[in-house]
Design an enzyme around this catalytic site. Structure first.
Site, PDB file in Angstrom:
ATOM      1  NE  ARG A 110      -2.309  -2.534   2.651  1.00 40.04           N
ATOM      2  CZ  ARG A 110      -2.622  -2.937   3.632  1.00 40.04           C
ATOM      3  NH1 ARG A 110      -3.272  -2.432   4.606  1.00 40.04           N
ATOM      4  NH2 ARG A 110      -2.127  -4.129   4.172  1.00 40.04           N
ATOM      5  CD  GLU A 167       0.349 -11.903  17.204  1.00 39.74           C
ATOM      6  OE1 GLU A 167       0.011 -11.457  16.144  1.00 39.74           O
ATOM      7  OE2 GLU A 167      -0.446 -12.188  18.197  1.00 39.74           O
TER       8      GLU A 167
HETATM    9  P1  AMP Z   1       3.934  -3.130  11.853  1.00 40.62           P
HETATM   10  O1  AMP Z   1       5.128  -3.719  11.314  1.00 40.62           O
HETATM   11  O2  AMP Z   1       3.359  -4.188  13.163  1.00 40.62           O
HETATM   12  O3  AMP Z   1       3.788  -1.901  12.148  1.00 40.62           O
HETATM   13  O4  AMP Z   1       2.803  -3.677  10.806  1.00 40.62           O
HETATM   14  C1  AMP Z   1       2.601  -2.592   9.704  1.00 40.62           C
HETATM   15  C2  AMP Z   1       2.277  -3.132   8.195  1.00 40.62           C
HETATM   16  O5  AMP Z   1       1.147  -4.195   8.474  1.00 40.62           O
HETATM   17  C3  AMP Z   1       1.832  -2.299   7.358  1.00 40.62           C
HETATM   18  O6  AMP Z   1       2.384  -2.721   6.120  1.00 40.62           O
HETATM   19  C4  AMP Z   1       0.305  -2.099   7.404  1.00 40.62           C
HETATM   20  O7  AMP Z   1      -0.199  -1.889   6.252  1.00 40.62           O
HETATM   21  C5  AMP Z   1       0.013  -3.602   8.051  1.00 40.62           C
HETATM   22  N1  AMP Z   1      -0.952  -3.616   9.113  1.00 40.62           N
HETATM   23  C6  AMP Z   1      -0.843  -3.797  10.384  1.00 40.62           C
HETATM   24  N2  AMP Z   1      -2.042  -3.803  11.180  1.00 40.62           N
HETATM   25  C7  AMP Z   1      -3.034  -3.329  10.084  1.00 40.62           C
HETATM   26  C8  AMP Z   1      -4.386  -2.942  10.230  1.00 40.62           C
HETATM   27  N3  AMP Z   1      -4.964  -3.049  11.546  1.00 40.62           N
HETATM   28  N4  AMP Z   1      -5.132  -2.556   9.341  1.00 40.62           N
HETATM   29  C9  AMP Z   1      -4.378  -2.367   8.101  1.00 40.62           C
HETATM   30  N5  AMP Z   1      -3.102  -2.881   7.831  1.00 40.62           N
HETATM   31  C10 AMP Z   1      -2.318  -3.366   8.894  1.00 40.62           C
END
Ligand code: AMP
Length: 184
Positions: free
Chosen positions: A66, A103
């Site tokens: 995205r 996770e």
């Molecule tokens: P993180 O590495 O945990 O910060 O996760 C970020 C990535 O996961 C990004 O590329 C987001 O697009 C996706 N992501 C994580 N949680 C969500 C959520 N609740 N809704 C949409 N995309 C998410």
């Protein structure tokens, strides 16, 4: 450069919540409804263009998948190049990779070794804005920021459309972090 409340509402209201996707307990922030809403997309991209037009950036780097959409539009508006950072195994030329923990288990992101090179310039010291749609734990953005560093460029800021502030993901990222919308 801040958004007024009306502009914030236009963007926020265009994003759809999908409960229990991709698994129970997660509220997925669906930006497809933002992309298909010309007023919301224009409001967002004009805000980002105004914020970053005086940063003197060399490149926008976007995170798979995205971040590619918002990053490409912004790069074109600023008249600079766009660099895709991809999940492992997708980029065809020589890459530099970084693993990060999820996770359960690991994931890996990659960038082309010469991603920030341009005519007469090897890319070292290039000023890069990193962009993605959402920061949750910050693990993905942290890994990508370190990739930008590994290839010798400078991540001047990391930009997200949404921040899940309660997860405190920004605390793990060395570069300045800007989020358009805070989600509690
Ligand atoms: P993180 O590495 O945990 O910060 O996760 C970020 C990535 O996961 C990004 O590329 C987001 O697009 C996706 N992501 C994580 N949680 C969500 C959520 N609740 N809704 C949409 N995309 C998410």
């Amino acid at each position: 450069m801040t958004l007024n409340n009306e502009e914030k509402e236009i963007i926020l209201n265009s994003i759809r919540d999908i409960p229990d996707f991709p698994k129970p307990g997660i509220i997925f922030k669906d930006i497809t409804t933002l992309l298909s809403n010309p007023k919301a997309l224009n409001t967002l991209m004009t805000h980002l263009e105004n914020r970053y037009k005086d940063y003197n950036l060399d490149f926008i780097a976007g995170i798979d998948a995205r971040g590619f959409i918002f990053g490409s539009i912004l790069a074109d508006r600023l008249g600079i190049g766009f660099v895709p950072v991809r999940k492992k195994g997708k980029l065809p030329y020589t890459t530099v990779a970084e693993k990060y923990s999820l996770e359960y288990g690991f994931d890996e992101v990659e960038i082309h070794i010469d991603a920030f090179a341009s005519e007469g310039h090897d890319g070292k010291g290039a000023k890069v804005l990193l962009i993605d749609d959402l920061i949750a734990t910050g693990g993905t953005a942290k890994a990508v920021a370190s990739l930008i560093d590994k290839v010798g460029a400078i991540c001047v800021e990391v930009c997200f459309i949404m921040e899940l502030g309660f997860l405190k993901g920004r605390e793990g990222i060395d570069a300045p972090v800007y989020s358009v919308l805070q989600i509690d």
